[in-house]
Write an enzyme that holds these catalytic residues in place. Structure first.
Site, short mmCIF file in Angstrom:
data_model
loop_
_atom_site.label_atom_id
_atom_site.label_comp_id
_atom_site.label_asym_id
_atom_site.label_seq_id
_atom_site.Cartn_x
_atom_site.Cartn_y
_atom_site.Cartn_z
N THR B 347 0.82 -1.22 0.00
CA THR B 347 0.00 0.00 0.00
C THR B 347 0.86 1.27 0.00
OG1 THR B 347 -0.15 -0.29 2.39
CG2 THR B 347 -2.03 -0.98 1.09
N ASP B 348 0.17 2.42 -0.20
CA ASP B 348 0.86 3.72 -0.23
C ASP B 348 0.78 4.40 1.12
OD1 ASP B 348 1.07 3.43 -3.09
OD2 ASP B 348 -1.03 4.01 -3.19
N SER B 373 1.17 8.64 5.08
CA SER B 373 0.56 8.60 3.76
C SER B 373 1.65 8.98 2.78
CB SER B 373 -0.61 9.58 3.68
OG SER B 373 -1.08 9.64 2.37
N ARG B 374 2.02 8.05 1.89
CA ARG B 374 3.19 8.29 1.05
C ARG B 374 2.91 9.23 -0.11
NH1 ARG B 374 4.38 2.15 1.14
NH2 ARG B 374 5.03 1.92 3.28
N VAL B 375 1.70 9.24 -0.61
CA VAL B 375 1.43 10.06 -1.80
C VAL B 375 0.34 11.11 -1.58
CG1 VAL B 375 2.20 8.35 -3.48
CG2 VAL B 375 -0.16 8.33 -2.72
#
Lengths: 130, 511
Positions: B347-348, B373-375
């Site tokens: 997951t991101d 939250s990466r993006v």
């Protein structure tokens, strides 16, 4: 299937070829192969016999066309049918005929695990699924 | 006249009725939802198999002598020797707008007693995810309506954000809140007549859940008037493992319909650990070799291929998106177990919920340090981004200091101020369930915190003050709220208006 089994499979394929006369499984030849196998007392006899049983069964099934029909089929039709089926499957076939009034009309042909349904019952079943 | 009839009869005679060719097999063994079939020499991997009584199955193991097949539905009437038929088709489920507001099983059959679903399209459950060319980066937000998430762990349309935590830590609640918030925003956006408004439809996949829980969830969504924007797919604990395994894929297929038709959808997989357990059971019965924790070797691929189907498509491909919120249940907070690490890596980002925080009354019990939250930050609304500032950092520093402060009593003024601010933010982030807050109100509250308007509010009255400010925003502050909602930025003019509004509120607030 592991490597050992793959080797056995090749061996069993050769046994199956030895069990045929003119491309059809021959009872006498199968008996002879069985006797030789049992007498040999080879190490993996059980696995070989199991694979041999499966191959022979498959060969017999795919060499037999079971034809259910409603109404009578003339000898000429039977010959035509045999010629068509043999040219389709590219091998000699034994034909087994059986009258089945449940089909209402038409024929149903089973060769090995392929079924060609050309009967009124089949068409109705198809319709009922729509 | 008779010649016409003759002509028609001739035409009928000329009609060729084609025969049905099929590849059949026989059941040689059947147990625990898995059948071993002899024959079916032409069957393809993943092909749909027809069983007597209208049951269907999926061919999963193609071996030299037999075919291993899972069966969806009740297998009690099947027996050894029954004839099965290959269909030449991949397993598909109904898809489209007609499914909204409905509850269906893993095969797409309605289970809500509201009659048949008149779906015009079917979508294959197993489909290769969109490639690189049709994709684009996440740039539109998914507003969950949950203050700590939208401010610190923002989610974008097309993102995969994992919700992970022990049992009873509020994982499903976050998903429900998000779905309710989407319904509210859809309602408002569609009513406004804005042509650029893109509604976000929700899909909730319940895997291995108690039927009572699913019924409660349906009622909650109905009460919040959110069910009409939602599709619920249920494979409850009593369903066989095959249904539990396929349900998330069926949901993904329904979600993909929205994405490929230029619409936006959000899918919640609740939860993937139960799907993995169902898949493990199936695989063991199919005699596939087992690996770590007895899961089969392809359990990573099971989840990666499912979550890869969530994407944001570029304008040339309709610009649709599918956002995924998979849920994973951990045992005693162990995120280093097999399935949690797999899904975290796929997951991101993740929202990690902690039992300790939950028991302390901090709800939603989001662990700020472990959640990321990466993006999503590139999709966050500019106004909210500006108002949030360095909140996450402040909160992380507070947690560290709070642990130290337990040992000493003499604290310097700066540390004390940090602790005060931190404890106020913690209180501010507490939010009751089923009460999502809109983006503009979140912006207003966070702006007020960042500009020290809450500094003299007693810590134990923070929630009360937040509610009071929310009411003020809904009343006399509605004009500035509308401005933030439409402009989505904190311009100097808006900040001026916001300042006046908050100051008016502050005068009415008595500690």
């Amino acid at each position: 299937m592991n490597v050992g089994n793959r080797k056995l499979k090749g061996f069993v394929d050769r046994l199956l070829e030895l069990s045929k006369t003119d491309g059809v499984v021959d009872v006498e030849k199968v008996e002879a192969v069985l006797k030789t196998l049992v007498d040999s007392k080879m190490k993996s006899l059980k696995t070989v016999l199991q694979l041999y049983r499966f191959s022979v069964k498959k060969e017999i099934l795919s060499g037999t066309a079971k034809i259910s029909h409603s109404g009578t089929i003339t000898e000429i039709q039977k010959d035509e049918l045999k010629a068509t089926l043999e040219s389709r499957s590219g091998r000699p076939l034994t034909l087994e005929f059986r009258e089945d009034p449940d089909l209402i009309a038409g024929v149903k042909i089973a060769v090995g695990d392929y079924v060609y349904d050309h009967s009124v019952r089949g068409a109705l079943q198809n319709l009922s699924q729509i | 006249m008779s010649s016409i009839i003759e002509q028609i009869e001739k035409e009928i005679q000329n009609l060729e009725t084609g025969s049905q060719q099929s590849n059949v097999g026989k059941i040689v063994a059947i147990a625990d939802g898995v059948a071993r079939i002899e024959g079916l020499s032409d069957v393809m991997f993943n092909e749909m198999i027809e069983f007597p009584g209208g049951l269907i199955g999926q061919a999963l193991n193609l071996e030299e002598n037999e075919v291993g097949c899972v069966i969806f539905g009740d297998i009690s009437k099947l027996k050894e020797g029954d004839e099965v038929k290959s269909t030449g088709k991949l397993f598909s489920v109904p898809a489209g707008m007609e499914l909204l507001g409905r509850v269906v099983d893993a095969l797409g059959n309605p289970v809500d007693g509201k009659g048949p679903i008149e779906a015009k399209e079917f979508y294959p459950v197993e489909k290769i995810a969109p490639g690189i060319i049709p994709r684009k980066s996440v740039d539109q937000p998914v507003q969950t309506g949950i203050l700590p998430i939208d401010s610190m762990i923002p989610i974008g349309r097309g993102q995969r954000e994992l919700i992970i935590g022990d049992r009873a830590t509020g994982k499903t609640t976050i998903a429900i809140d998000t779905m309710i918030n989407q319904a509210r925003m859809n309602e408002k956006g569609l009513a406004s007549g804005d042509e650029n408004f893109r509604p976000l439809y929700s899909i909730y996949v319940a895997v291995g859940q108690k039927n009572a829980n699913v019924a409660r969830l349906i009622r909650t969504l109905e009460d919040a008037d959110a069910l009409k924007y939602t599709i619920i797919i249920t494979a409850p604990a009593a369903d066989n493992p095959a249904n539990q395994y396929i349900a998330p894929f069926a949901g993904a297929a329904m979600g993909e319909w929205f994405m490929s038709n230029g619409k936006d959808a959000l899918i919640v997989y609740d939860d993937l650990s139960k799907q993995a357990v169902a898949y493990r059971q199936m695989s063991l019965i199919l005699k596939r070799p087992s690996g770590r924790e007895a899961y089969p070797g392809d359990v990573f691929y099971l989840h990666s291929r499912l979550l890869e189907r969530s994407a944001r498509l570029n304008e040339d491909n309709g610009g649709g998106s599918l956002t995924a919120l998979p849920i994973i249940e951990t045992q005693a907070g162990d995120i280093s177990a097999y399935i949690p690490t797999n899904v975290i890596s796929i997951t991101d980002g993740q929202i990690f919920l902690e039992t300790d925080l939950f028991n302390q009354g901090i709800r939603p019990a989001i662990s700020v340090g472990l959640s990321v939250s990466r993006v999503g930050s590139s999709a966050q609304t500019k106004a909210l981004k500006k108002a949030t500032g360095k909140l996450k950092l402040e909160l992380a520093q507070f947690r560290e200091l709070a642990a130290f402060a337990q040992f000493g009593s003499d604290l310097d003024a700066k540390t004390k101020a940090q602790l005060d601010r931190g404890s106020r933010i913690v209180e501010l982030f507490k939010q009751p369930a089923l009460d999502p807050i809109s983006m503009e109100v979140q912006t207003g509250i966070l702006w007020a915190v960042q500009n020290d308007y809450f500094d003299d509010v007693n810590v134990d009255r923070m929630l009360e003050a937040k509610t009071s400010l929310q009411e003020h925003f809904a009343g006399s502050g509605s004009a500035v709220m509308e401005k933030i909602a439409s402009v989505k930025e904190l311009t100097d003019e808006i900040v001026g208006d916001l300042k006046t509004t908050v100051e008016t509120w502050k005068k009415t607030w008595v500690n």
